[in-house]
Design a protein around this motif. Structure first.
Motif, mmCIF file in Angstrom:
data_model
loop_
_atom_site.group_PDB
_atom_site.id
_atom_site.type_symbol
_atom_site.label_atom_id
_atom_site.label_comp_id
_atom_site.label_asym_id
_atom_site.label_seq_id
_atom_site.Cartn_x
_atom_site.Cartn_y
_atom_site.Cartn_z
ATOM 1 N N ALA A 90 0.862 -1.186 0.000
ATOM 2 C CA ALA A 90 0.000 0.000 0.000
ATOM 3 C C ALA A 90 0.898 1.236 0.000
ATOM 4 N N GLY A 91 0.828 2.008 -1.073
ATOM 5 C CA GLY A 91 1.726 3.154 -1.219
ATOM 6 C C GLY A 91 1.635 4.149 -0.085
ATOM 7 N N GLY A 92 0.410 4.423 0.406
ATOM 8 C CA GLY A 92 0.244 5.390 1.481
ATOM 9 C C GLY A 92 0.892 4.928 2.771
ATOM 10 N N CYS A 93 0.684 3.647 3.110
ATOM 11 C CA CYS A 93 1.316 3.097 4.316
ATOM 12 C C CYS A 93 2.836 3.085 4.150
ATOM 13 N N GLY A 94 3.283 2.615 3.008
ATOM 14 C CA GLY A 94 4.718 2.485 2.771
ATOM 15 C C GLY A 94 5.457 3.800 2.921
ATOM 16 N N ALA A 95 4.864 4.875 2.417
ATOM 17 C CA ALA A 95 5.523 6.180 2.492
ATOM 18 C C ALA A 95 5.660 6.649 3.933
ATOM 19 N N PHE A 96 4.631 6.408 4.750
ATOM 20 C CA PHE A 96 4.717 6.843 6.144
ATOM 21 C C PHE A 96 5.705 5.964 6.904
ATOM 22 N N THR A 131 13.428 1.396 8.479
ATOM 23 C CA THR A 131 13.191 1.999 7.164
ATOM 24 C C THR A 131 14.181 1.503 6.118
ATOM 25 N N GLY A 132 15.370 1.110 6.557
ATOM 26 C CA GLY A 132 16.372 0.594 5.625
ATOM 27 C C GLY A 132 15.970 -0.711 4.974
ATOM 28 N N LYS A 133 15.071 -1.451 5.620
ATOM 29 C CA LYS A 133 14.627 -2.741 5.076
ATOM 30 C C LYS A 133 13.312 -2.641 4.296
ATOM 31 N N LEU A 134 12.674 -1.481 4.341
ATOM 32 C CA LEU A 134 11.326 -1.351 3.784
ATOM 33 C C LEU A 134 11.345 -1.271 2.260
ATOM 34 N N LYS A 135 10.509 -2.077 1.616
ATOM 35 C CA LYS A 135 10.386 -2.075 0.161
ATOM 36 C C LYS A 135 8.939 -2.325 -0.231
ATOM 37 N N ASP A 136 8.545 -1.793 -1.375
ATOM 38 C CA ASP A 136 7.261 -2.158 -1.952
ATOM 39 C C ASP A 136 7.374 -3.544 -2.564
ATOM 40 N N PHE A 137 6.291 -4.285 -2.548
ATOM 41 C CA PHE A 137 6.345 -5.665 -3.047
ATOM 42 C C PHE A 137 6.743 -5.742 -4.509
ATOM 43 N N SER A 138 6.418 -4.719 -5.299
ATOM 44 C CA SER A 138 6.770 -4.739 -6.725
ATOM 45 C C SER A 138 8.288 -4.712 -6.920
ATOM 46 N N HIS A 172 2.231 8.539 -3.028
ATOM 47 C CA HIS A 172 3.265 8.325 -2.031
ATOM 48 C C HIS A 172 4.215 7.211 -2.425
ATOM 49 N N LEU A 173 3.727 6.239 -3.172
ATOM 50 C CA LEU A 173 4.622 5.197 -3.671
ATOM 51 C C LEU A 173 5.635 5.811 -4.637
ATOM 52 N N ARG A 174 5.172 6.716 -5.464
ATOM 53 C CA ARG A 174 6.053 7.343 -6.457
ATOM 54 C C ARG A 174 6.929 8.432 -5.842
ATOM 55 N N ASN A 175 6.326 9.342 -5.081
ATOM 56 C CA ASN A 175 7.027 10.545 -4.644
ATOM 57 C C ASN A 175 7.860 10.355 -3.390
ATOM 58 N N VAL A 176 7.488 9.386 -2.552
ATOM 59 C CA VAL A 176 8.234 9.159 -1.318
ATOM 60 C C VAL A 176 9.065 7.883 -1.400
ATOM 61 N N MET A 177 8.449 6.790 -1.850
ATOM 62 C CA MET A 177 9.186 5.525 -1.945
ATOM 63 C C MET A 177 9.970 5.396 -3.253
ATOM 64 N N LYS A 178 9.772 6.366 -4.157
ATOM 65 C CA LYS A 178 10.518 6.420 -5.423
ATOM 66 C C LYS A 178 10.319 5.140 -6.249
ATOM 67 N N ALA A 216 -9.346 -1.179 -20.561
ATOM 68 C CA ALA A 216 -10.385 -1.975 -19.911
ATOM 69 C C ALA A 216 -10.062 -2.187 -18.443
ATOM 70 N N THR A 217 -8.781 -2.003 -18.086
ATOM 71 C CA THR A 217 -8.342 -2.219 -16.711
ATOM 72 C C THR A 217 -7.448 -1.063 -16.274
ATOM 73 N N ILE A 218 -7.790 -0.462 -15.137
ATOM 74 C CA ILE A 218 -6.955 0.569 -14.511
ATOM 75 C C ILE A 218 -6.302 -0.070 -13.297
ATOM 76 N N VAL A 219 -4.979 -0.056 -13.253
ATOM 77 C CA VAL A 219 -4.232 -0.690 -12.173
ATOM 78 C C VAL A 219 -3.669 0.386 -11.261
ATOM 79 N N THR A 220 -3.709 0.127 -9.960
ATOM 80 C CA THR A 220 -3.046 1.013 -9.010
ATOM 81 C C THR A 220 -2.456 0.168 -7.883
ATOM 82 N N ALA A 221 -1.824 0.816 -6.904
ATOM 83 C CA ALA A 221 -1.075 0.066 -5.885
ATOM 84 C C ALA A 221 -1.279 0.644 -4.492
ATOM 85 N N ASN A 222 -2.513 1.098 -4.230
ATOM 86 C CA ASN A 222 -2.835 1.663 -2.918
ATOM 87 C C ASN A 222 -4.340 1.540 -2.722
ATOM 88 N N PRO A 223 -4.806 1.143 -1.543
ATOM 89 C CA PRO A 223 -6.243 0.916 -1.365
ATOM 90 C C PRO A 223 -7.090 2.158 -1.575
#
Length: 440
Positions: free
Chosen positions: A273-279, A301-308, A335-341, A399-406
């Protein structure tokens, strides 16, 4: 409305707590303006831009203006999407300034009694307690399965709600039953060769409303070679608290989570979840002044990664992935893009699926207007932003819009409902799409 005495205290707190060096880093160059949704949708009002808001904060610190209702309104209307940060040539940490300013104002003004009760119930009575969140979600599930939902819809009671809230009720996912919510194991082996040990941050909404997406994420990681541990003592990430001027409560939640994950002996701490991950990624900043927790937060924070990111590290994109032919587009989690890069990784995974034609949406990096509870408390601006976003999505003919945050996922579902596209377009989380491709 703040009183004169409250404004005086707020001004003193601004002088003491705001990072003046960070405020001075803003060169007023305006590079942030084209990236700011509220600046654009407000008709290019300077006070609703990052540059304008920083100028207001600096003016309060200098004592040239009072922290009045206009200042508070400007800060409230900000999405906190932080799209201004990647384009800032000075590297201003705007999000940190915003949250500190909001916290100062909210903690030093008197709220009406109903507001105080509601805030206490939400921020202290509900989100720090996973069992209570499960119980509340279970009530929603009962509403859906008992037939009550159909009765309420047919009665016309939903028409009493604002249009966006009525439509939001229609796009809520089907909630798992209590047995499903409680039975999830806390240690799952890798499927095939074990390559890594990953500790999974399960979240609040993700582990209730979106439990299926959490399980899909875990299954993908196991297929990629991860042994998964889900620490039982973890709690809410604190993002809602941090963004809603409850900083002290956010700090308590951060410490609980750090402690919960310290004994996992994991290579990664994974979020979907991008919002959780950024915080979570900024726990080190949140606890920077705490000598006991500073290093522990940095280790976390050094170990934190998005699943992708982890899936790509483990070459998951080289597996046989296939779906029926369709056009797919991707809406970034801010937040996934701007904070977690993290922005290229989801796109690479989507493009690795055979049968898919990926089309980039115009301004995919721009906020969808969800922003936590922003779409509830600032509905007018949120819906303007969403309608603009849906125009861009429709132009791709996806036909499908994909995102990565609830929050983004619910917002895009709401946008599809508002645009009358429910029979032609769907919105899905990246993990669910990838698991579909695996199972195909």
């Amino acid at each position: 409305m703040t009183t004169a005495d409250e404004r005086k205290v707020i001004e003193q707190q601004f002088k003491q707590r705001m990072d003046e060096e960070e405020l001075l880093n803003c060169m007023r160059c305006g590079f942030c303006l084209p990236s700011c949704p509220t600046y654009i949708e407000s008709g290019f009002q300077e006070s609703h831009s990052p540059r304008g808001r920083i100028a207001l904060m600096k003016a309060v610190v200098d004592g040239t203006i009072e922290p009045d209702e206009d200042v508070e309104r400007s800060l409230e209307l900000c999405l906190g999407c932080r799209a201004c940060e990647p384009v800032c040539p000075s590297g201003v940490n705007y999000g940190r300034l915003l949250e500190e300013a909001r916290d100062i104002i909210q903690q030093n003004k008197k709220h009406a009694f109903p507001v105080k009760v509601l805030r206490r119930a939400v921020f202290k009575g509900l989100f720090p307690h996973p069992n209570r969140i499960r119980a509340l979600t279970g009530m929603l599930g009962l509403y859906q399965r008992s037939g009550m939902q159909n009765v309420i819809r047919k009665s016309g009671l939903l028409r009493l709600l604002p249009d966006h809230l009525a439509k939001m009720e229609a796009v809520l996912p089907k909630v798992p039953n209590m047995k499903q919510l409680k039975k999830r194991p806390h240690l799952l082996p890798a499927i095939g060769e074990r390559k890594k040990r990953a500790a999974f941050f399960s979240g609040c909404l993700m582990d209730t409303l979106f439990l299926d997406t959490n399980m899909a994420t875990i299954e993908l990681l196991r297929l990629a070679g991860c042994e998964i541990i889900i620490p039982e003592q973890q709690t809410c990430c604190g993002a809602l608290h941090g963004h809603s001027s409850e900083k002290s409560e956010a700090i308590l939640l951060a410490k609980r989570n750090i402690q919960a994950f310290e004994d996992s002996n994991a290579d990664f701490i994974i979020t979907n979840a991008g919002g959780c991950g950024a915080f979570l990624k900024e726990y080190d900043h949140l606890l920077k002044d705490d000598s006991e927790w500073r290093e522990r937060a940095a280790s976390f924070t050094g170990k934190l990664k998005d699943f992708s990111s982890v899936l790509l590290e483990l070459n998951f994109d080289q597996q046989s992935l296939e779906l029926p032919e369709q056009i797919v587009t991707y809406q970034d989690s801010c937040h996934l893009r701007n904070v977690m890069k993290t922005s290229a990784e989801p796109r690479r995974l989507i493009r690795s699926i055979k049968g898919i034609e990926f089309k980039e949406m115009k301004n995919a990096e721009s906020c969808c207007g969800s922003a936590g509870i922003y779409n509830i408390v600032e509905s007018e601006m949120s819906m303007k932003i969403l309608d603009t976003k849906m125009e861009a999505a429709a132009a791709t003919r996806a036909a499908t819009i994909v995102t990565a945050n609830p929050g983004c996922l619910l917002q895009m579902k709401l946008g599809i409902e508002r645009a009358g596209l429910t029979d032609r377009v769907r919105a899905v989380h990246l993990a669910d799409l990838l698991l579909e491709a695996v199972q195909k």
